[in-house]
Design an enzyme around this catalytic site. Sequence first.
Site, PDB file in Angstrom:
ATOM      1  N   CYS A 174       5.642   0.074   7.540  1.00 33.46           N
ATOM      2  CA  CYS A 174       5.300   1.286   6.792  1.00 33.46           C
ATOM      3  C   CYS A 174       6.507   1.664   5.958  1.00 33.46           C
ATOM      4  O   CYS A 174       7.622   1.714   6.482  1.00 33.46           O
ATOM      5  CB  CYS A 174       4.938   2.413   7.760  1.00 33.46           C
ATOM      6  SG  CYS A 174       4.483   3.935   6.908  1.00 33.46           S
ATOM      7  N   LEU A 175       6.281   1.939   4.673  1.00 33.09           N
ATOM      8  CA  LEU A 175       7.398   2.287   3.794  1.00 33.09           C
ATOM      9  C   LEU A 175       8.067   3.595   4.225  1.00 33.09           C
ATOM     10  O   LEU A 175       9.203   3.857   3.843  1.00 33.09           O
ATOM     11  CB  LEU A 175       6.921   2.395   2.337  1.00 33.09           C
ATOM     12  CG  LEU A 175       6.418   1.083   1.723  1.00 33.09           C
ATOM     13  CD1 LEU A 175       5.871   1.337   0.318  1.00 33.09           C
ATOM     14  CD2 LEU A 175       7.513   0.029   1.684  1.00 33.09           C
ATOM     15  N   HIS A 219      -2.788   7.594   6.803  1.00 34.74           N
ATOM     16  CA  HIS A 219      -1.796   8.490   6.171  1.00 34.74           C
ATOM     17  C   HIS A 219      -2.463   9.769   5.657  1.00 34.74           C
ATOM     18  O   HIS A 219      -1.878  10.849   5.719  1.00 34.74           O
ATOM     19  CB  HIS A 219      -1.110   7.791   4.990  1.00 34.74           C
ATOM     20  CG  HIS A 219       0.067   6.963   5.382  1.00 34.74           C
ATOM     21  ND1 HIS A 219       1.191   7.494   5.974  1.00 34.74           N
ATOM     22  CD2 HIS A 219       0.312   5.640   5.233  1.00 34.74           C
ATOM     23  CE1 HIS A 219       2.077   6.525   6.182  1.00 34.74           C
ATOM     24  NE2 HIS A 219       1.569   5.388   5.754  1.00 34.74           N
ATOM     25  N   GLY A 252       0.850  -1.187   0.000  1.00 35.25           N
ATOM     26  CA  GLY A 252       0.000   0.000   0.000  1.00 35.25           C
ATOM     27  C   GLY A 252       0.881   1.232   0.000  1.00 35.25           C
ATOM     28  O   GLY A 252       2.008   1.197   0.518  1.00 35.25           O
ATOM     29  N   HIS A 307      -4.667   1.524   7.552  1.00 37.14           N
ATOM     30  CA  HIS A 307      -3.324   2.110   7.655  1.00 37.14           C
ATOM     31  C   HIS A 307      -3.162   3.228   6.612  1.00 37.14           C
ATOM     32  O   HIS A 307      -2.673   4.319   6.926  1.00 37.14           O
ATOM     33  CB  HIS A 307      -2.287   0.994   7.439  1.00 37.14           C
ATOM     34  CG  HIS A 307      -0.866   1.444   7.407  1.00 37.14           C
ATOM     35  ND1 HIS A 307       0.058   1.058   8.360  1.00 37.14           N
ATOM     36  CD2 HIS A 307      -0.176   2.235   6.539  1.00 37.14           C
ATOM     37  CE1 HIS A 307       1.234   1.605   8.076  1.00 37.14           C
ATOM     38  NE2 HIS A 307       1.117   2.323   6.967  1.00 37.14           N
ATOM     39  N   GLU A 308      -3.583   2.945   5.374  1.00 37.45           N
ATOM     40  CA  GLU A 308      -3.410   3.946   4.312  1.00 37.45           C
ATOM     41  C   GLU A 308      -4.325   5.151   4.529  1.00 37.45           C
ATOM     42  O   GLU A 308      -3.920   6.292   4.287  1.00 37.45           O
ATOM     43  CB  GLU A 308      -3.651   3.320   2.932  1.00 37.45           C
ATOM     44  CG  GLU A 308      -2.715   2.159   2.585  1.00 37.45           C
ATOM     45  CD  GLU A 308      -1.239   2.486   2.748  1.00 37.45           C
ATOM     46  OE1 GLU A 308      -0.843   3.656   2.561  1.00 37.45           O
ATOM     47  OE2 GLU A 308      -0.461   1.564   3.071  1.00 37.45           O
ATOM     48  N   GLN A 349       2.984  10.049   1.095  1.00 42.15           N
ATOM     49  CA  GLN A 349       4.291   9.382   1.218  1.00 42.15           C
ATOM     50  C   GLN A 349       5.217   9.725   0.051  1.00 42.15           C
ATOM     51  O   GLN A 349       6.422   9.499   0.139  1.00 42.15           O
ATOM     52  CB  GLN A 349       4.120   7.860   1.318  1.00 42.15           C
ATOM     53  CG  GLN A 349       3.421   7.426   2.597  1.00 42.15           C
ATOM     54  CD  GLN A 349       3.291   5.923   2.675  1.00 42.15           C
ATOM     55  OE1 GLN A 349       2.373   5.363   2.108  1.00 42.15           O
ATOM     56  NE2 GLN A 349       4.232   5.265   3.341  1.00 42.15           N
TER      57      GLN A 349
HETATM   58 ZN    ZN Z   1       2.466   3.557   5.972  1.00 45.56          ZN
END
Ligand code: ZN
Length: 166
Positions: free
Chosen positions: A94-95, A140, A46, A136-137, A51
């Site tokens: 998380c990236l 963000h 995701g 989660h997304e 991000q």
């Molecule tokens: Zn994340």
Amino acid sequence: MGIRPILHWPDPRLTTVCTPVDKITDAMRHLVQDMFETMYEAPGRGLAAPQVGVMQRIFVTDTTWKEGERTPLVFINPEITDHATDLVTHDEGCLSIPGVLTPITRPAEVTMRWTDLAGMPREGRFTGFAAACVQHELDHLDGVLTLDRLDPRQRAEVEATLSARP
Ligand code: ZN
């Protein structure tokens, strides 16, 4: 088209609330293409627009590609319209916080409404890993990171680990 750099915590853009999308433009279609390329390359399941530094309410997911089946989804202006009362804990990565897995407790199932890239209204019920991923997304887009969902002691431990890195 191409891979975009992923912002890392503590970049302030990651804790900023994103603005709704009012029109789907060619630039947005390019952005979405780039977000998928960036997500698959990372590799992740995701990725949210903030991000990659775009402060709009868009995220992409593909929760199954690592198991060999591609199920790409584009969420524009997503919202949760219903959620299960039972909670479940997943270790979430998380990236934007590379190499850190944090146990996060969330509703086990959610119903989400959003607009797709063709401008059509969509609705879906998500369970299991996909439920954690879309929540989660969505976080963000509201400037909320996994760190913000930890208790103060857990958060201090994770922050100490992160700041000890070169
Ligand atoms: Zn994340």
